[in-house]
Scaffold this active site. Sequence first.
Site, PDB file in Angstrom:
ATOM      1  N   LYS A  50       0.848  -1.197   0.000  1.00  0.00           N
ATOM      2  CA  LYS A  50       0.000   0.000   0.000  1.00  0.00           C
ATOM      3  C   LYS A  50       0.875   1.236   0.000  1.00  0.00           C
ATOM      4  O   LYS A  50       2.039   1.219   0.411  1.00  0.00           O
ATOM      5  CB  LYS A  50      -0.962   0.016   1.193  1.00  0.00           C
ATOM      6  CG  LYS A  50      -0.294   0.117   2.579  1.00  0.00           C
ATOM      7  CD  LYS A  50       0.069   1.534   3.007  1.00  0.00           C
ATOM      8  CE  LYS A  50       0.831   1.542   4.324  1.00  0.00           C
ATOM      9  NZ  LYS A  50       1.428   2.861   4.635  1.00  0.00           N
ATOM     10  N   ASP A  83      -2.170  -1.289  10.439  1.00  0.00           N
ATOM     11  CA  ASP A  83      -2.495  -1.336   9.009  1.00  0.00           C
ATOM     12  C   ASP A  83      -3.165  -2.635   8.586  1.00  0.00           C
ATOM     13  O   ASP A  83      -3.637  -2.754   7.455  1.00  0.00           O
ATOM     14  CB  ASP A  83      -1.229  -1.142   8.160  1.00  0.00           C
ATOM     15  CG  ASP A  83      -0.741   0.297   8.139  1.00  0.00           C
ATOM     16  OD1 ASP A  83      -1.541   1.196   8.466  1.00  0.00           O
ATOM     17  OD2 ASP A  83       0.434   0.517   7.809  1.00  0.00           O
TER      18      ASP A  83
END
Length: 294
Positions: A20, A146
């Site tokens: 990401k 995350d």
Amino acid sequence: MLAEETVITQRRAISRSYAKINLTLDVLNRRQDGYHDIKMIMQTVSLFDLILVDRTSDSGISVATNLRYLPNNDKNIAYKAAEAFLQKTGADGGAKIMIHKNIPVAAGLAGGSGNCAAVLTSMNMLHGNILTDAELYAIGASLGADVPYCFNGGTQIAEGIGEILTPLDAMPDAYILLVKPQINVATAAIYEQIDSAPISMRPDTEAMQRALSEHDINGISQNLCNVMEAVTEKMYPIVGGIKQKMMMNGALGAVMSGSGPTVFGIFDDFRTAKTSADSFSMQFKDVFLTRTKN
């Protein structure tokens, strides 16, 4: 997304855990529990690690990777994921986990968090989906901020400590150039300094959301902002140098991802992006030309 893309055989799950990037990252305040409230917009890119999880009849957990320096015990977040799943469910047997790392380690790209989410998803599917999505996400959140994002990826805004997620309009297709210098940044060390750091610019999250809703790649590129960048760049000036060179090479915008040190640039033209990637490859080992993934 992870569950939909995971391939299941009788006793093996094969999945990809994607990297990401942070289009925006704002650190709001320190909480009483010592964590920080954040507000950030994250985007999946097509760089991935390959994860194989075997369901075993014995009760042990083993982890093997293609990188000799990575831990293969309970210091590895993939091991912790399997252990937490088995403790939560009381399921019989154990797990054999094999990870082929492509995502750089300690790079601000959620490589470990993605591995964690992939193992939890794989374990759940191998055991007949005995946990709900909410239960899986809760285990993930206990292992890393995350991790909840990594279950579905795409374009999402994360709040709280990262566990409050809201899907956004998908980022338009673009070329994403990732460059990581040969340094490792500890996220905790950046957070320790963020409260006292002079932050001159904060993300305009609403402007970024508008640009996403309008599929405006130039607006997205112009609104890239990460408050951690100033702290990491002060410790490692090379971060700023990479960002400057990327813009000179024709990126529409460039910014550091997460706590760094990876810098990414957005390109709308393959040749320009490839030329820039080739230029960086002469200086850095970890250079990846990838794309947005939704």
